[in-house]
Design an enzyme around this catalytic site. Structure first.
Site, PDB file in Angstrom:
ATOM      1  N   SER A 133      48.231   3.593  74.692  1.00  0.00           N
ATOM      2  CA  SER A 133      47.240   2.538  74.843  1.00  0.00           C
ATOM      3  C   SER A 133      46.081   2.706  73.855  1.00  0.00           C
ATOM      4  O   SER A 133      46.307   2.857  72.662  1.00  0.00           O
ATOM      5  CB  SER A 133      46.759   2.486  76.290  1.00  0.00           C
ATOM      6  OG  SER A 133      45.993   1.333  76.536  1.00  0.00           O
ATOM      7  N   ASP A 138      55.263  -5.552  77.651  1.00  0.00           N
ATOM      8  CA  ASP A 138      53.819  -5.372  77.579  1.00  0.00           C
ATOM      9  C   ASP A 138      53.205  -6.496  76.753  1.00  0.00           C
ATOM     10  O   ASP A 138      53.598  -6.719  75.606  1.00  0.00           O
ATOM     11  CB  ASP A 138      53.505  -4.024  76.918  1.00  0.00           C
ATOM     12  CG  ASP A 138      52.032  -3.857  76.580  1.00  0.00           C
ATOM     13  OD1 ASP A 138      51.194  -4.438  77.294  1.00  0.00           O
ATOM     14  OD2 ASP A 138      51.736  -3.146  75.607  1.00  0.00           O
ATOM     15  N   HIS A 150      53.163  -1.812  79.693  1.00  0.00           N
ATOM     16  CA  HIS A 150      52.196  -1.225  78.765  1.00  0.00           C
ATOM     17  C   HIS A 150      52.212   0.302  78.819  1.00  0.00           C
ATOM     18  O   HIS A 150      52.169   0.963  77.784  1.00  0.00           O
ATOM     19  CB  HIS A 150      50.798  -1.749  79.103  1.00  0.00           C
ATOM     20  CG  HIS A 150      49.732  -1.261  78.185  1.00  0.00           C
ATOM     21  ND1 HIS A 150      49.780  -1.464  76.821  1.00  0.00           N
ATOM     22  CD2 HIS A 150      48.583  -0.566  78.425  1.00  0.00           C
ATOM     23  CE1 HIS A 150      48.712  -0.917  76.262  1.00  0.00           C
ATOM     24  NE2 HIS A 150      47.978  -0.370  77.214  1.00  0.00           N
TER      25      HIS A 150
END
Length: 468
Positions: A188, A392, A445
């Protein structure tokens, strides 16, 4: 007689120093952290080695970064050492340890009935083949703290510098791991930090520092990299996944020329907004899940301030959403428990309310693009694994593939499926520079949350030098 007694005292003192030194050797070899053998919520002793502790990275302001260290369950003396950075910025190391790639996991929230959260062992842990340091970075995250307000001011560049100090000191305190292959890893938002830190370590090596001489590469999952590439990838991703019509997509593409991150005129902005209006209620983290409440709703402070609703009632309401992220709610009860903090060796009075994700950091986003770091690292001979959960919408694989293409690397193993258990687990492509890109089919994600086995197999193959 006096001389003889003096000699005996001298010999005795020398013997005592040697004895103390020998008694301290095991601690120095393993580090001076706090060993955690039991933890509230986990039934019985932990079936793996967990050490926690602090490393001071700014003496002037008393900045202390907290870490969780788990030894490899295979060959800790030989297996790679990973420094794992969770996203955010502001996401605690517990995210990696208990939600992503570590050996702990909270019992499925959908079966939660109140009371203290239960933890169990995660068999798909990446510590099967690697030693991992999960760090609360930047300062103000998790249990990390500073003694002054000035020390709490941080940002991308500052986090990189403090992580370099952290890793240097940690390795000096754990010399047995100096010879292990070293990788910088995370997912991330840490996609902006990982390549910058890796390059900074490379520079230290070039300046003659031997602490990091076994740096081998880096790993970045669904990495936030560059606003233009990441944002420009969203709209074609929405279209490709069938979330917007052909007409809406073609109109935006025509009006914006494929550049959606900073609309140059009102007509483009209007076309982009029409697409975002269609997709705003979709769970961006994992487009197949229901929309999920914001992380802040799960904090004890929010629960206490909720009129007419008890903790159990609010937790039940949040967990009823049945989104995968609802598991995060359990960590707030766990992390704010005094017994848990005592078992982890947390210093009393150093933080207020513990949050899995701190949205209130005094943070300077001063690395706007990590593409240049990847480009420079591609010429240094380091290995890199970039992976994307293909469901994602926060950092879509479309944008990630675009910036990798921009690097203009030579392909040595072109686009093909990779398998786990005889089934397609995703698709991959490898480059002459040492970079491997992979999608994880059906993952969101935080890919290991959704496809833990597939991500573990991906890591095992790649870290061993095998093709996916």
């Amino acid at each position: 007689m006096r001389n003889s007694g003096g000699k005996r005292r001298l010999l005795l003192s020398q013997w005592w120093v040697v004895l103390l030194g020998s008694l301290q050797l095991p601690a120095a070899a393993g580090g001076s952290g706090h060993v955690v053998r039991r933890m509230r919520g986990f039934d019985g002793p932990l079936p793996f080695y967990l050490e926690t502790g602090y490393v001071e990275v700014d003496e002037q302001h008393g900045v202390q970064l907290f870490y969780y260290f788990v030894r490899s369950e295979k060959e800790p003396g030989e297996d790679p050492l990973l420094l794992w950075l969770s996203g955010g910025p502001g996401s605690s190391g517990i995210s990696g340890l208990a939600y992503e790639i570590g050996p702990l996991q909270f019992v499925d929230a959908h079966g939660y009935r109140g009371g203290f959260p239960t933890l169990r062992y995660r068999p798909e842990t990446w510590t099967k083949v690697s030693n991992i340091i999960f760090v609360d970075s930047p300062v103000g995250t998790g249990f990390s703290y500073a003694k002054t307000k000035e020390g709490l001011k941080t940002g991308d560049t500052k986090a990189v510098k403090q992580l370099l100090i952290f890793l240097r000191k940690w390795l000096h305190d754990h010399p047995r791991f100096l010879s292990n292959p070293l990788y910088i890893a995370g997912d991330s938002y840490s996609g902006r930090i990982i390549p910058a830190l890796t390059l900074e370590i490379h520079r230290s090596i070039k300046l003659g520092e031997k602490t990091f001489s076994n740096l081998k590469g880096y790993i970045a999952g669904n990495p936030l990299t560059d606003n233009q590439f990441d944002t420009d990838g969203k709209i074609p991703y929405f279209h490709g996944m069938g979330l917007v019509s052909d007409e809406l997509y073609e109109n935006a593409r025509e009006k914006c020329g494929g550049k959606y991150s900073a609309p140059l005129h009102a007509i483009c902005a209007e076309a982009v907004q029409a697409i975002y209006n269609c997709t705003r209620d979709i769970n961006q983290q994992y487009i197949l899940d229901p929309a999920c409440p914001d992380d802040d709703l799960w904090s004890p402070k929010t629960v206490a301030e909720t009129d007419g609703m008890s903790r159990v009632m609010l937790e039940s309401a949040l967990l009823a959403s049945k989104c995968t992220e609802s598991l995060y709610s359990l960590s707030y009860t766990w992390g704010n428990d005094e017994t848990v903090q005592e078992s982890l060796g947390v210093r009393k009075g150093t933080i207020g309310e513990w949050k899995r994700f701190n949205h209130e950091l005094l943070y300077n986003h001063d690395i706007q693009s990590a593409v240049g770091y990847h480009s420079r690292l591609a010429t240094k001979g380091y290995r890199a694994l970039i992976y994307s959960g293909d469901h994602d919408a926060v950092v879509p694989h479309v944008g990630t593939q675009a910036w990798i293409r921009y690097l203009n690397l030579t392909i040595v193993d072109d686009w093909r499926p990779w398998y786990v258990g005889g089934q397609v687990a995703g698709f991959t492509r490898s480059y002459a520079s040492g970079l491997t890109y992979a999608t994880v089919k059906g993952a969101g994600h935080i890919a290991p949350m959704y496809k833990p086995l597939e991500c573990q197999k991906m890591l095992i193959r790649w870290i061993s030098g095998d093709s996916l």
